[in-house]
Design a protein around this motif. Structure first.
Motif, short mmCIF file in Angstrom:
data_model
loop_
_atom_site.label_atom_id
_atom_site.label_comp_id
_atom_site.label_asym_id
_atom_site.label_seq_id
_atom_site.Cartn_x
_atom_site.Cartn_y
_atom_site.Cartn_z
N LYS A 205 0.85 -1.20 0.00
CA LYS A 205 0.00 0.00 0.00
C LYS A 205 0.88 1.25 0.00
O LYS A 205 1.75 1.40 0.84
CB LYS A 205 -0.91 -0.01 1.22
N ILE B 84 -3.70 3.37 1.71
CA ILE B 84 -4.77 2.38 1.86
C ILE B 84 -4.88 1.48 0.63
O ILE B 84 -5.51 0.42 0.70
CB ILE B 84 -6.13 3.06 2.12
N ILE B 85 -4.28 1.87 -0.50
CA ILE B 85 -4.32 1.05 -1.71
C ILE B 85 -2.93 1.04 -2.35
O ILE B 85 -2.07 1.86 -2.02
CB ILE B 85 -5.36 1.57 -2.73
N ALA C 177 -15.40 10.55 -6.74
CA ALA C 177 -15.32 10.64 -5.28
C ALA C 177 -15.57 12.07 -4.81
O ALA C 177 -16.28 12.30 -3.82
CB ALA C 177 -13.95 10.15 -4.81
N VAL D 150 -17.60 5.27 -3.36
CA VAL D 150 -16.15 5.40 -3.60
C VAL D 150 -15.44 4.04 -3.54
O VAL D 150 -14.75 3.65 -4.50
CB VAL D 150 -15.54 6.40 -2.60
N PRO D 151 -15.58 3.26 -2.47
CA PRO D 151 -14.94 1.93 -2.48
C PRO D 151 -15.52 1.01 -3.55
O PRO D 151 -14.79 0.20 -4.14
CB PRO D 151 -15.21 1.38 -1.08
N TYR E 84 -13.94 1.71 -6.89
CA TYR E 84 -12.56 1.22 -6.93
C TYR E 84 -12.51 -0.29 -7.12
O TYR E 84 -11.73 -0.80 -7.93
CB TYR E 84 -11.83 1.63 -5.65
N VAL E 85 -13.34 -1.00 -6.40
CA VAL E 85 -13.31 -2.46 -6.45
C VAL E 85 -13.93 -2.99 -7.74
O VAL E 85 -13.44 -3.96 -8.34
CB VAL E 85 -14.00 -3.05 -5.21
N ARG F 259 -9.98 -0.98 -10.16
CA ARG F 259 -8.94 -1.99 -9.93
C ARG F 259 -8.92 -3.06 -11.02
O ARG F 259 -7.83 -3.47 -11.46
CB ARG F 259 -9.11 -2.62 -8.55
#
Length: 268
Positions: free
Chosen positions: A116, A124-125, A152, A186-187, A190-191, A195
């Motif tokens: 990370k 965090i990523i 975001a 937001v998450p 990303y997922v 990603r």
């Protein structure tokens, strides 16, 4: 006329300075001059030229009998410590082999250990476009990353706008719904699509490309829905869209302006 072997009147008798002091004093008091001796016994004795002896050293100055006690473990203790060290070394070797085995298994399975590193102040990523994405695909990845950050920011601004409307009497239910949009959006983005695109560019996996296109289409649909904000859920005021802004600006100018700004953000 002096004979050939007459004694030298200027010659002095040799005196050994280390001889007896009495004899040295007597010899030094006589000289020969023309066969006559002059008595100089009354002259003061010569000073002693020998240096004064050093003071005696203490008796224990060179004491070679003193010994220094160095603690030496018993043979049994040494063998015990040796066994403990060997056990620790064997345990460390076993752990090293286990870690290497897992790394090899992960490499064979295509699993990459990601560290990370983003954002820098609170990682965090894992995100490293410059070193992991091929050069000809980096521009597209940067555009996708900008889209993710813009989404975001829009959801965060939506929370601020709905909070203003809630303070002006809009109801707490729309505020909770806007917070849910932000926390889940937001998450989720990303997922679900960012990603997969990142990994698809890095590994050139067709399956991940298909996953990205499917969920990115849903993302675009949600953006259009948020920009229009039809009065479906709580009269559409949980999202600061066009219809919500037109409805609110006539009642509260501040909340309506914030809604219009949010629409501009979504459009950009």
């Amino acid at each position: 006329m002096a004979g050939r072997y007459d004694p030298n009147p200027f010659d002095e008798e040799e005196v050994n300075p280390f001889s007896d002091p009495a004899v040295r004093s007597k010899a030094s008091g006589q000289s020969k001059y023309g066969g006559r001796a002059f008595n100089t016994a009354s002259a003061p004795p010569a000073s002693n030229s020998r240096l004064s002896p050093l003071p005696p050293e203490p008796a224990d100055f060179y004491n070679y009998g003193n010994t220094v006690d160095i603690p030496i473990d018993a043979p049994a203790d040494l063998r015990k410590k040796e066994k403990e060290l060997q056990a620790k070394e064997a345990e460390l070797r076993r752990r090293e082999q286990e870690v290497k085995r897992r790394e090899d298994a992960a490499a064979r399975a295509g699993i990459v250990l990601e560290e990370k590193n983003w954002p820098p102040f609170f990682p965090i990523i894992h995100h490293d476009i410059a070193n992991e994405i091929p050069v000809h695909l980096q521009k597209i990845q940067y555009v996708a990353f900008t889209t993710f950050l813009g989404m975001a920011f829009c959801l965060f601004w939506n929370v601020i706008s709905v909070t203003t409307l809630w303070i002006k009497g809009g109801g707490v239910n729309i505020w909770f719904l806007s917070v849910i949009y932000f926390i889940a959006g937001v998450p989720g983005a990303y997922v679900l699509w960012y990603r997969p695109l990142y990994r698809a560019f890095r590994t050139e996996s067709a399956m991940r490309f298909g996953w990205f296109f499917m969920f990115y289409a849903l993302h675009i649909g949600f953006c259009i829905f948020a920009a229009v904000a039809p009065p479906i859920v709580f009269k559409g005021k949980s999202l600061t869209g066009i219809l919500a802004a037109v409805d609110v600006v006539s009642k509260n100018a501040l909340a309506g302006v914030r809604s219009l700004i949010s629409i501009c953000d979504v459009s950009c």
